[in-house]
Design an enzyme around this catalytic site. Structure first.
Site, PDB file in Angstrom:
ATOM      1  N   ALA A 289     -60.698  46.762 110.872  1.00  0.00           N
ATOM      2  CA  ALA A 289     -60.146  45.726 109.989  1.00  0.00           C
ATOM      3  C   ALA A 289     -59.299  44.973 110.776  1.00  0.00           C
ATOM      4  CB  ALA A 289     -58.928  46.622 109.222  1.00  0.00           C
TER       5      ALA A 289
ATOM      6  N   GLY B  44     -60.855  42.653 113.030  1.00  0.00           N
ATOM      7  CA  GLY B  44     -61.634  41.624 113.186  1.00  0.00           C
ATOM      8  C   GLY B  44     -61.703  40.553 112.062  1.00  0.00           C
TER       9      GLY B  44
ATOM     10  N   THR C 222     -67.769  47.777 110.780  1.00  0.00           N
ATOM     11  CA  THR C 222     -68.214  46.944 111.501  1.00  0.00           C
ATOM     12  C   THR C 222     -67.858  47.141 112.761  1.00  0.00           C
ATOM     13  OG1 THR C 222     -68.529  44.240 112.112  1.00  0.00           O
ATOM     14  CG2 THR C 222     -66.472  45.295 111.049  1.00  0.00           C
TER      15      THR C 222
ATOM     16  N   LYS D 171     -77.138  45.597 118.268  1.00  0.00           N
ATOM     17  CA  LYS D 171     -77.389  45.798 116.963  1.00  0.00           C
ATOM     18  C   LYS D 171     -78.544  46.380 116.318  1.00  0.00           C
ATOM     19  CE  LYS D 171     -73.359  43.415 116.492  1.00  0.00           C
ATOM     20  NZ  LYS D 171     -72.211  44.383 116.374  1.00  0.00           N
TER      21      LYS D 171
ATOM     22  N   LEU E 258     -75.281  34.214 111.836  1.00  0.00           N
ATOM     23  CA  LEU E 258     -73.991  33.860 112.799  1.00  0.00           C
ATOM     24  C   LEU E 258     -72.897  33.540 112.029  1.00  0.00           C
ATOM     25  CD1 LEU E 258     -72.754  33.254 115.815  1.00  0.00           C
ATOM     26  CD2 LEU E 258     -73.590  30.744 115.155  1.00  0.00           C
TER      27      LEU E 258
END
Length: 307
Positions: A14, A16, A87, A169, A194
């Site tokens: 949390a 980012g 993430t 990724k 992006l």
């Protein structure tokens, strides 16, 4: 009037920009949120999240200091949650993507998915991946169909050209899918373009190979609000499954390339716009997000009705 309660979810990481915005939006939609920030980020306060717009919202936000490499801290953050938005954010002292980062991202994904499997309350995981895990392939020029969620970047190609972000990724998402299938977990991934924003710079690892992405018609970007909505949409929609390519813009003309360059480059060092205007081509788009767009139609109409 406060929104109706929607249950408890965890956002990790949390700290980012995406994670922070997800926390805000989820609070505003009535969720109780466990905001998991990395251990090395000190002093995060509830009031730093703009979604805390009332005392009631503030009560529904709990901050956890957790580390994707510390299994027990993940378990603590997930307790009582029905969903996880995950993430990977590199530690601040290791911002550069390299082959080692790929190994760490795989390890983090494995730890988090294993913790989810051991947490009885977790019903669904939304895993943030990247469009770069889709379009780096040797055979792209001979493909008769557009790139979409069915495609995977080739690990050997990523290593060959040192595309470390795409490598990270790709292998992390593959590891997550292997774990989810092995443990019988309900997971969906958002393969994001992006992320645009004021803090974006030429050093962002997504941009390695930007010229090739542009020429191949796969240079896609996403606005923050659209990306956040996409995450919440696939979480709330019971029919959501598999992977979702997420972007709402494509850089495929000299005009669009110049606009992006203005964001990435200080104005003093910008090349003259005339040099962009000399290239009048429109690069054919070779990538499709139809699957997500179809799902988002109902989500966006519901939001408009609720406003």
């Amino acid at each position: 009037m406060e929104p109706a309660s929607r249950g408890t979810v965890c956002v990790m990481d949390a700290s980012g920009r995406l994670g922070h915005s997800l926390v805000d939006s989820l609070l505003q939609r009535g969720y109780t949120v466990h905001a998991a920030v990395q251990n090395h980020i000190a002093g995060v306060q509830v009031q730093q999240f703009s979604g805390v717009s009332s005392p009631e919202n503030e009560k529904r936000l709990k901050i956890f200091h957790s580390d994707p490499f510390d299994y027990q801290s993940i378990i603590e953050a997930l307790k009582g949650c029905s969903g996880l938005f995950y993430t990977f954010e590199p530690a601040q002292d290791q911002p550069t993507h390299d082959e080692i980062m790929a190994e760490e991202e795989v390890r983090a994904a494995h730890n988090v998915l294993e913790a989810c499997a051991q947490t009885d309350s977790i019903d669904k995981v939304v895993f943030t991946s990247s469009a770069t895990a889709i379009f780096w392939r040797e055979d792209h020029s001979s493909m008769e169909v557009d790139f979409d969620e069915r495609h995977w970047s080739e690990i050997s190609l990523c290593r060959k050209f040192k595309l470390w972000y795409a490598l990270s990724k790709t292998v992390a998402e593959k590891a997550a899918w292997a774990m989810a299938m092995d443990r019988g977990m309900n997971m969906v991934t958002i393969n994001a373009g992006l992320l645009l924003g004021p803090e974006l710079s030429l050093t962002h690892p997504y941009l390695k190979g930007a010229a090739e992405m542009y020429e191949d018609g796969v240079f896609v970007t996403a606005d923050l609000n659209f990306l956040v909505d996409a995450h919440i949409c696939v979480f709330e929609n019971v029919s959501a499954y598999g992977r979702y390519l997420c972007f709402n813009h494509i850089i495929n003309s000299s005009e669009e390339a110049f606009k992006l360059t203005q964001i990435l480059t200080p104005s003093s060092s910008l090349p003259p716009q005339q040099s962009f205007k000399e290239d009048t081509r429109i690069i054919p788009q070779r990538i499709s997000n139809k699957k997500l767009n179809k799902l988002m139609v109902d989500f966006e109409s519901e939001n408009q009705v609720g406003e």
